[in-house]
Design a protein around this motif. Sequence first.
Motif, PDB file in Angstrom:
ATOM      1  N   LYS A 169      57.152  63.463 -15.391  1.00 12.96           N
ATOM      2  CA  LYS A 169      55.753  63.782 -15.133  1.00 12.96           C
ATOM      3  C   LYS A 169      55.463  63.861 -13.643  1.00 12.96           C
ATOM      4  N   SER A 170      55.970  62.888 -12.879  1.00 14.61           N
ATOM      5  CA  SER A 170      55.725  62.896 -11.435  1.00 14.61           C
ATOM      6  C   SER A 170      56.756  62.012 -10.739  1.00 14.61           C
ATOM      7  N   THR A 171      56.930  62.253  -9.434  1.00  9.23           N
ATOM      8  CA  THR A 171      57.836  61.432  -8.623  1.00  9.23           C
ATOM      9  C   THR A 171      57.152  61.120  -7.290  1.00  9.23           C
ATOM     10  N   VAL A 172      57.415  59.924  -6.771  1.00 12.26           N
ATOM     11  CA  VAL A 172      56.867  59.513  -5.478  1.00 12.26           C
ATOM     12  C   VAL A 172      57.982  58.853  -4.676  1.00 12.26           C
ATOM     13  N   TYR A 173      58.232  59.370  -3.473  1.00 17.57           N
ATOM     14  CA  TYR A 173      59.254  58.787  -2.608  1.00 17.57           C
ATOM     15  C   TYR A 173      58.625  57.654  -1.797  1.00 17.57           C
ATOM     16  N   ILE A 174      59.219  56.488  -1.861  1.00 16.17           N
ATOM     17  CA  ILE A 174      58.678  55.307  -1.182  1.00 16.17           C
ATOM     18  C   ILE A 174      59.700  54.816  -0.165  1.00 16.17           C
ATOM     19  N   THR A 175      59.325  54.799   1.081  1.00 14.41           N
ATOM     20  CA  THR A 175      60.245  54.335   2.126  1.00 14.41           C
ATOM     21  C   THR A 175      60.350  52.810   2.087  1.00 14.41           C
ATOM     22  N   LYS A 176      61.410  52.290   2.689  1.00 17.70           N
ATOM     23  CA  LYS A 176      61.595  50.841   2.705  1.00 17.70           C
ATOM     24  C   LYS A 176      60.523  50.155   3.551  1.00 17.70           C
ATOM     25  N   PHE A 200      58.108  47.228   2.280  1.00 19.48           N
ATOM     26  CA  PHE A 200      57.953  46.000   3.053  1.00 19.48           C
ATOM     27  C   PHE A 200      56.470  45.618   3.164  1.00 19.48           C
ATOM     28  N   GLU A 201      55.620  46.601   3.455  1.00 22.65           N
ATOM     29  CA  GLU A 201      54.187  46.339   3.599  1.00 22.65           C
ATOM     30  C   GLU A 201      53.543  45.991   2.255  1.00 22.65           C
ATOM     31  N   GLN A 202      54.032  46.605   1.186  1.00 20.44           N
ATOM     32  CA  GLN A 202      53.512  46.280  -0.143  1.00 20.44           C
ATOM     33  C   GLN A 202      53.828  44.839  -0.518  1.00 20.44           C
ATOM     34  N   ASN A 203      55.023  44.397  -0.147  1.00 17.08           N
ATOM     35  CA  ASN A 203      55.406  43.017  -0.431  1.00 17.08           C
ATOM     36  C   ASN A 203      54.666  42.015   0.452  1.00 17.08           C
ATOM     37  N   ARG A 204      54.117  42.491   1.559  1.00 14.95           N
ATOM     38  CA  ARG A 204      53.310  41.612   2.398  1.00 14.95           C
ATOM     39  C   ARG A 204      52.076  41.121   1.620  1.00 14.95           C
ATOM     40  N   ILE A 205      51.614  41.982   0.694  1.00 14.40           N
ATOM     41  CA  ILE A 205      50.460  41.617  -0.135  1.00 14.40           C
ATOM     42  C   ILE A 205      50.894  40.857  -1.384  1.00 14.40           C
ATOM     43  N   SER A 206      51.945  41.369  -2.059  1.00 13.59           N
ATOM     44  CA  SER A 206      52.358  40.771  -3.329  1.00 13.59           C
ATOM     45  C   SER A 206      53.173  39.490  -3.144  1.00 13.59           C
ATOM     46  N   ASP A 207      53.933  39.403  -2.042  1.00 14.40           N
ATOM     47  CA  ASP A 207      54.772  38.209  -1.804  1.00 14.40           C
ATOM     48  C   ASP A 207      54.724  37.849  -0.317  1.00 14.40           C
ATOM     49  N   PRO A 208      53.585  37.339   0.147  1.00 15.70           N
ATOM     50  CA  PRO A 208      53.433  37.068   1.585  1.00 15.70           C
ATOM     51  C   PRO A 208      54.402  36.013   2.119  1.00 15.70           C
ATOM     52  N   GLU A 209      54.804  35.071   1.270  1.00 17.10           N
ATOM     53  CA  GLU A 209      55.719  34.026   1.722  1.00 17.10           C
ATOM     54  C   GLU A 209      57.074  34.605   2.109  1.00 17.10           C
ATOM     55  N   LEU A 210      57.555  35.555   1.309  1.00 19.17           N
ATOM     56  CA  LEU A 210      58.838  36.197   1.614  1.00 19.17           C
ATOM     57  C   LEU A 210      58.763  36.955   2.932  1.00 19.17           C
ATOM     58  N   ILE A 211      57.708  37.714   3.123  1.00 19.01           N
ATOM     59  CA  ILE A 211      57.560  38.495   4.352  1.00 19.01           C
ATOM     60  C   ILE A 211      57.431  37.573   5.566  1.00 19.01           C
ATOM     61  N   ALA A 212      56.692  36.482   5.397  1.00 20.64           N
ATOM     62  CA  ALA A 212      56.550  35.518   6.502  1.00 20.64           C
ATOM     63  C   ALA A 212      57.900  34.918   6.864  1.00 20.64           C
ATOM     64  N   PHE A 213      58.726  34.633   5.868  1.00 16.03           N
ATOM     65  CA  PHE A 213      60.074  34.084   6.102  1.00 16.03           C
ATOM     66  C   PHE A 213      60.929  35.098   6.865  1.00 16.03           C
ATOM     67  N   LEU A 214      60.897  36.368   6.438  1.00 14.60           N
ATOM     68  CA  LEU A 214      61.699  37.403   7.090  1.00 14.60           C
ATOM     69  C   LEU A 214      61.273  37.607   8.546  1.00 14.60           C
ATOM     70  N   GLU A 215      59.987  37.595   8.784  1.00  8.79           N
ATOM     71  CA  GLU A 215      59.485  37.813  10.137  1.00  8.79           C
ATOM     72  C   GLU A 215      59.721  36.597  11.031  1.00  8.79           C
ATOM     73  N   GLU A 216      59.655  35.415  10.452  1.00 13.86           N
ATOM     74  CA  GLU A 216      59.873  34.202  11.244  1.00 13.86           C
ATOM     75  C   GLU A 216      61.288  34.155  11.807  1.00 13.86           C
ATOM     76  N   PHE A 217      62.248  34.533  10.991  1.00 18.29           N
ATOM     77  CA  PHE A 217      63.648  34.498  11.423  1.00 18.29           C
ATOM     78  C   PHE A 217      64.138  35.863  11.907  1.00 18.29           C
ATOM     79  N   LYS A 218      63.199  36.806  12.059  1.00 18.07           N
ATOM     80  CA  LYS A 218      63.496  38.135  12.606  1.00 18.07           C
ATOM     81  C   LYS A 218      64.659  38.807  11.879  1.00 18.07           C
ATOM     82  N   MET A 219      64.575  38.761  10.534  1.00 15.76           N
ATOM     83  CA  MET A 219      65.610  39.376   9.704  1.00 15.76           C
ATOM     84  C   MET A 219      65.274  40.846   9.476  1.00 15.76           C
ATOM     85  N   LYS A 220      66.308  41.626   9.209  1.00 18.07           N
ATOM     86  CA  LYS A 220      66.113  43.052   8.957  1.00 18.07           C
ATOM     87  C   LYS A 220      65.389  43.268   7.628  1.00 18.07           C
ATOM     88  N   ASN A 221      64.813  44.424   7.527  1.00 17.23           N
ATOM     89  CA  ASN A 221      64.134  44.802   6.283  1.00 17.23           C
ATOM     90  C   ASN A 221      65.171  44.872   5.156  1.00 17.23           C
TER      91      ASN A 221
END
Length: 314
Positions: free
Chosen positions: A91-98, A102-123
């Motif tokens: 029916k349809s396709t949507v290309y979603i970049t990493k 990453f920004e979507q998970n900032r809303i759905s899983d803020p703890e994970l994103i905070a952990f990644l940013e704190e230790f400056k880990m790659k996406n």
Amino acid sequence: MLDESAKTVVKRGIMRGMLTLWRERQWMTALGALFGVFLLVQLLILVLTGLEGVQTLLRNRTDLQLEILHEASDNDIQSFLVELEDLAFVKSTVYITKEKTFEQNRISDPELIAFLEEFKMKNPFADSIRVSLSNLDHYDQLSSFIEQERWRNVVDPAFISKITEQEKQVHALLGIAAAVRSLTVLIILITAAALIFIVTELVRRRAMSRSDEVLVERLVGATPLSITIPFITEAVILLLTAIILSTAVMLIIASLLPLYIPALSHNGILGPLRNEITPLMTTLLPTLLLIEVLITPLLAGIGAWLGVRSQVAL
């Protein structure tokens, strides 16, 4: 002359039934019983509509997330996306970049994103393609398309097992919904049979309370039809009243459901289900209401005849 005579008998019988029902106010209990049964039927129909909406939602809302391998080249990704969009069952396709993931998970899983940013880990997320199928039955065709050798370096092969697992889960939910729907239909049939017994008992009691009147009619040569029509009229009026009242109460209950169950609101988690049910209710409810009204004379006739025949046979 016979036709005119029959019409006169029917008209007089209907008028007698209406006048008797108006004069005698001992039918409130019977109306309450009929109202309760019809309300149960209306609510079961509402449940059936909800189950139909669930099945439609499960079959039509088949969104899948395809993860793109990190080593996939841009040309291969573009070729894969073009051919995927050309498939008839997609029916349809949507290309979603990493980065977007990453920004979507900032809303759905803020703890994970905070952990990644704190230790400056790659996406850690990968690019992906969201695919919407036109129908649940096309899972196998999508799997066959993805399993082609030329896409081995584009889509994560582990996704095939995810598709299979999701398909099994959806089919299991569809099986449960179908089983509940069959059970609901069975309950409706049993309730319809109970209606006949309720109407029969209602008419029998009213005939017993007017046994002297019925006996006098028989002695003066009244036909079974002229004796039965007033009771049929009373039953029809009570049944129609019960249908109207139960339908009104059912609509009120349906409109108040989002207040009682917030998930059914437009912004709730079950909002899509509500959107599926509303058109079904709009088209299905008038049809079912018409069917109920049309079978009312038949139901009243059967119940009245079974209830009064012992008196008529005297």
